[in-house]
Motif scaffolding. Structure first.
Motif, PDB file in Angstrom:
ATOM      1  N   TYR A  14       0.816  -1.210   0.000  1.00  0.00           N
ATOM      2  CA  TYR A  14       0.000   0.000   0.000  1.00  0.00           C
ATOM      3  C   TYR A  14       0.848   1.257   0.000  1.00  0.00           C
ATOM      4  O   TYR A  14       1.965   1.275   0.507  1.00  0.00           O
ATOM      5  N   LEU A  17      -1.278   7.106   2.994  1.00  0.00           N
ATOM      6  CA  LEU A  17      -1.715   8.484   2.809  1.00  0.00           C
ATOM      7  C   LEU A  17      -1.795   9.252   4.129  1.00  0.00           C
ATOM      8  O   LEU A  17      -1.303  10.370   4.217  1.00  0.00           O
ATOM      9  N   LYS A  92     -13.786   8.401   3.724  1.00  0.00           N
ATOM     10  CA  LYS A  92     -12.643   8.174   2.833  1.00  0.00           C
ATOM     11  C   LYS A  92     -12.621   6.746   2.291  1.00  0.00           C
ATOM     12  O   LYS A  92     -12.264   6.513   1.147  1.00  0.00           O
ATOM     13  N   GLU A  95     -14.440   5.979  -0.867  1.00  0.00           N
ATOM     14  CA  GLU A  95     -13.790   6.306  -2.131  1.00  0.00           C
ATOM     15  C   GLU A  95     -13.154   5.041  -2.720  1.00  0.00           C
ATOM     16  O   GLU A  95     -12.800   4.113  -2.005  1.00  0.00           O
ATOM     17  N   LYS A  96     -12.997   5.046  -4.025  1.00  0.00           N
ATOM     18  CA  LYS A  96     -12.467   3.863  -4.694  1.00  0.00           C
ATOM     19  C   LYS A  96     -10.980   3.671  -4.388  1.00  0.00           C
ATOM     20  O   LYS A  96     -10.186   4.591  -4.501  1.00  0.00           O
ATOM     21  N   GLY A  97     -10.638   2.466  -3.969  1.00  0.00           N
ATOM     22  CA  GLY A  97      -9.238   2.107  -3.801  1.00  0.00           C
ATOM     23  C   GLY A  97      -8.631   2.430  -2.453  1.00  0.00           C
ATOM     24  O   GLY A  97      -7.472   2.126  -2.230  1.00  0.00           O
ATOM     25  N   LEU A  98      -9.360   3.044  -1.528  1.00  0.00           N
ATOM     26  CA  LEU A  98      -8.800   3.370  -0.220  1.00  0.00           C
ATOM     27  C   LEU A  98      -9.237   2.323   0.799  1.00  0.00           C
ATOM     28  O   LEU A  98     -10.347   1.824   0.764  1.00  0.00           O
ATOM     29  N   THR A  99      -8.322   2.012   1.709  1.00  0.00           N
ATOM     30  CA  THR A  99      -8.604   1.024   2.743  1.00  0.00           C
ATOM     31  C   THR A  99      -7.897   1.418   4.028  1.00  0.00           C
ATOM     32  O   THR A  99      -7.034   2.293   4.033  1.00  0.00           O
ATOM     33  N   LYS A 120      -3.748   3.382  -0.004  1.00  0.00           N
ATOM     34  CA  LYS A 120      -4.214   3.094  -1.356  1.00  0.00           C
ATOM     35  C   LYS A 120      -3.366   1.949  -1.895  1.00  0.00           C
ATOM     36  O   LYS A 120      -2.143   1.979  -1.790  1.00  0.00           O
ATOM     37  N   LYS A 122      -1.167  -0.527  -4.080  1.00  0.00           N
ATOM     38  CA  LYS A 122      -0.204  -0.334  -5.156  1.00  0.00           C
ATOM     39  C   LYS A 122      -0.461  -1.335  -6.267  1.00  0.00           C
ATOM     40  O   LYS A 122      -0.896  -2.456  -6.032  1.00  0.00           O
TER      41      LYS A 122
END
Length: 151
Positions: A14, A17, A92, A95-99, A120, A122
Motif C-alpha cells: 500500500y 496516505l 474516505k 472512495e475507490k481504492g482506499l482502505t 491506497k 499499489k
C-alpha cells in the motif's frame, strides 16, 4: 515507545496516505501476550461498521501462563478512535481504492496502541519500482560506506 509488532507487508502493498493513533480494547491475557511480542499483523485489516472501528484477523497468541479463560487468538477487537475521526475515515474508505490497515502495535505510557493508516493499494509495477529503488539505495549506501572507510 516500545514497538510490539509491525506490518511490513502493508508498506510493500500500500501507499500510505494518512496515519492515526488508536487505542485497542484487549482482554488481560491479550495484553500480557502482546507485551511479550506475540502479536502478528500480517493479514489484518480494519473495518468500520455502525460508527465503530474494528481490527480483524490480528493474531495474538494465547498467553502461555493463562488458564482456561484464555482468549481466542483471532477474535475481532474494537479500536478506540474519536467519533469525528471514524466518520472521516468511513467517508474516505467509501472512495475507490482506499482502505484501512494497521501499521504497527506499540506501547505508549504502558497502554497498547495501534497505528492505523489510510492507504491506497499499489499496482504490480509500483511494487517493482519500489523494490528497484530500495536496491539502488542499498547499493549506493554500500558504495559510499566502502569509499569512506577508515583504514
Amino acid at each position: 515507545m516500545k514497538v510490539l509488532a509491525t506490518n511490513k507487508k502493508a508498506y510493500h502493498d500500500y501507499e500510505i496516505l494518512e496515519k492515526y493513533e488508536a487505542g485497542i480494547v484487549l482482554k488481560g491475557t491479550e495484553v500480557k501476550s502482546a507485551k511479550n511480542g506475540r502479536i502478528n499483523l500480517r493479514d489484518s485489516f480494519i473495518r468500520i461498521s455502525n460508527g465503530e472501528a474494528f481490527l480483524l484477523n490480528c493474531h495474538i497468541s494465547p498467553y502461555e501462563q493463562g488458564n482456561i479463560m484464555n482468549h481466542d487468538p483471532t477474535r475481532t477487537r474494537k479500536l478506540l478512535l474519536h467519533k469525528r475521526e471514524i466518520e472521516r475515515l468511513a467517508g474516505k474508505v467509501q472512495e475507490k481504492g482506499l482502505t484501512l490497515v494497521p501499521l504497527r502495535v506499540y506501547l505508549k505510557n504502558n497502554l497498547v496502541k495501534v497505528e492505523v493508516a489510510l492507504a491506497k493499494g499499489k499496482k504490480l509495477h509500483d511494487k517493482r519500482e519500489a523494490i528497484k529503488k530500495k536496491d539502488l539505495d542499498r547499493e549506493i549506501s554500500r558504495t559510499l560506506k566502502n569509499k569512506y572507510k577508515i583504514k
